[in-house]
Scaffold this active site. Sequence first.
Site, short mmCIF file in Angstrom:
data_model
loop_
_atom_site.label_atom_id
_atom_site.label_comp_id
_atom_site.label_asym_id
_atom_site.label_seq_id
_atom_site.Cartn_x
_atom_site.Cartn_y
_atom_site.Cartn_z
N TYR A 48 -39.08 11.76 -2.98
CA TYR A 48 -37.97 12.35 -2.25
C TYR A 48 -37.41 13.52 -3.05
O TYR A 48 -37.29 13.43 -4.28
CB TYR A 48 -36.87 11.32 -2.00
CG TYR A 48 -35.68 11.85 -1.24
CD1 TYR A 48 -35.80 12.20 0.11
CD2 TYR A 48 -34.45 12.01 -1.86
CE1 TYR A 48 -34.72 12.70 0.81
CE2 TYR A 48 -33.36 12.51 -1.16
CZ TYR A 48 -33.50 12.86 0.17
OH TYR A 48 -32.42 13.36 0.87
N ASP A 62 -23.03 20.08 -4.64
CA ASP A 62 -23.77 19.89 -3.39
C ASP A 62 -22.87 20.21 -2.20
O ASP A 62 -22.43 19.32 -1.47
CB ASP A 62 -24.28 18.44 -3.32
CG ASP A 62 -25.11 18.17 -2.08
OD1 ASP A 62 -25.69 19.13 -1.53
OD2 ASP A 62 -25.15 17.00 -1.64
N ASP A 89 -34.76 17.13 1.53
CA ASP A 89 -33.46 17.29 2.17
C ASP A 89 -33.28 18.76 2.53
O ASP A 89 -33.14 19.60 1.65
CB ASP A 89 -32.38 16.82 1.18
CG ASP A 89 -30.96 17.03 1.67
OD1 ASP A 89 -30.77 17.55 2.77
OD2 ASP A 89 -30.04 16.66 0.92
N ASP A 91 -30.78 19.94 4.34
CA ASP A 91 -29.38 20.16 4.67
C ASP A 91 -29.21 20.36 6.18
O ASP A 91 -29.72 19.60 6.97
CB ASP A 91 -28.82 21.33 3.87
CG ASP A 91 -28.57 20.96 2.42
OD1 ASP A 91 -28.61 19.76 2.09
OD2 ASP A 91 -28.35 21.87 1.59
N HIS A 116 -35.49 16.25 6.40
CA HIS A 116 -34.44 15.81 7.30
C HIS A 116 -33.40 16.90 7.48
O HIS A 116 -33.10 17.66 6.55
CB HIS A 116 -33.81 14.48 6.89
CG HIS A 116 -33.18 14.42 5.54
ND1 HIS A 116 -31.95 14.98 5.27
CD2 HIS A 116 -33.59 13.83 4.39
CE1 HIS A 116 -31.63 14.73 4.00
NE2 HIS A 116 -32.61 14.05 3.44
N GLU A 118 -29.49 17.58 9.03
CA GLU A 118 -28.30 16.78 9.25
C GLU A 118 -27.33 17.43 10.23
O GLU A 118 -27.50 18.60 10.61
CB GLU A 118 -27.59 16.52 7.92
CG GLU A 118 -27.00 17.75 7.27
CD GLU A 118 -26.63 17.50 5.82
OE1 GLU A 118 -25.48 17.78 5.45
OE2 GLU A 118 -27.50 17.03 5.05
N CYS A 126 -21.68 16.47 -0.02
CA CYS A 126 -22.39 15.21 -0.29
C CYS A 126 -22.00 14.16 0.74
O CYS A 126 -20.82 14.01 1.08
CB CYS A 126 -22.05 14.73 -1.70
SG CYS A 126 -22.66 13.07 -2.06
N ARG A 161 -30.79 13.36 10.23
CA ARG A 161 -29.75 12.66 9.47
C ARG A 161 -28.42 12.81 10.20
O ARG A 161 -28.07 13.92 10.63
CB ARG A 161 -29.65 13.22 8.06
CG ARG A 161 -28.40 12.74 7.30
CD ARG A 161 -28.38 13.25 5.89
NE ARG A 161 -27.00 13.42 5.42
CZ ARG A 161 -26.67 13.76 4.17
NH1 ARG A 161 -27.61 13.97 3.27
NH2 ARG A 161 -25.40 13.93 3.84
N GLU A 191 -26.57 8.17 7.40
CA GLU A 191 -25.98 8.30 6.07
C GLU A 191 -24.70 7.48 5.94
O GLU A 191 -23.92 7.34 6.88
CB GLU A 191 -25.68 9.78 5.78
CG GLU A 191 -25.01 10.05 4.45
CD GLU A 191 -25.82 9.64 3.23
OE1 GLU A 191 -26.19 8.44 3.13
OE2 GLU A 191 -26.08 10.49 2.37
N ASN A 213 -30.44 5.04 2.34
CA ASN A 213 -30.12 5.80 1.13
C ASN A 213 -29.42 4.90 0.13
O ASN A 213 -28.27 4.55 0.31
CB ASN A 213 -29.23 6.98 1.50
CG ASN A 213 -28.87 7.83 0.28
OD1 ASN A 213 -29.41 7.66 -0.80
ND2 ASN A 213 -27.93 8.76 0.47
#
Length: 297
Positions: A48, A62, A89, A91, A116, A118, A126, A161, A191, A213
């Site tokens: 990952y 982040d 990721d 974003d 993914h 989101e 985050c 996500r 998430e 996660n």
Amino acid sequence: MLYATATPAEKRVALRDGLASGRLLRLPGAFNPLSARLIEAKGFDGVYVSGAVLAADLGLPDIGLTTATEVTQRAGQIARMTGLPAIVDADTGFGEPMNVARTVQGLEDAGLAGCHIEDQVNPKRCGHLDGKAVVDDDTALKRIRAAVDGRRDPNFLIMARTDIRAVDGLSAAVDRAKALVDAGADAIFPEALTGPDEFAAMRAAVDVPLLANMTEFGKGELLTARQLEDIGMNIVIYPVTLLRLAMGAAMAGLDTIRDEGTQAGLLDRMQTRAELYDLLDYEAYGQFDANVFNFTL
């Protein structure tokens, strides 16, 4: 030697096969290409690539400061060093729907097995911090449709996500997950779920692969792989674990050097030169040039 011999297409098929197997796939987060090789050597199922880790690697928080170019380049460097499939990721997709499609194509070209996207408002934060905001249903679904339309390899995994659990509750998360599946998502990453009951509720609601996660110091309980497998989860990620371990060890090591004036007392806590060279497959480079590996450790 050099890079992994498995092609990106083969890694994507391997990921799809793993998801179809019914077993839980375990994907620790790699903080650099070398750690990806270590993950493979230790027998895990995949790698990952965390957006939080990529940002931290650049010395940034982040909060959406990294660019699509930075994420794609670093994720590609990590992915090419291992025969395992790597998920990154991505974003919010780095822009409007057309940007999302371009992001997916760039990640395909870089050798990733999936990503993914989101539903947070951009710039994001985050997923385990307070104060998140999510986009409306229409915007969230457009991102996923754009990602699906943009990919060229049908085996490239498009995961949606959703961060809505922390904003509007579990029921809203279930409803959005269903809508994201209808929009074409191959898998769902819910998430900041808080515990096994919430994972079970999500599992009962959708019939696509689900990701858990297991990040430290977050909103949820740290469940074991056995617990997650019993619930029916398909992937578990440990996104920042290796970075936190490495930085914790580095902090302690620097304290020792500062206070004692030598690193001699730290040697038994280090990866040895021989272990590093074995992980790098140093000896194999001698097949191309006998002067590369012509020494004894």
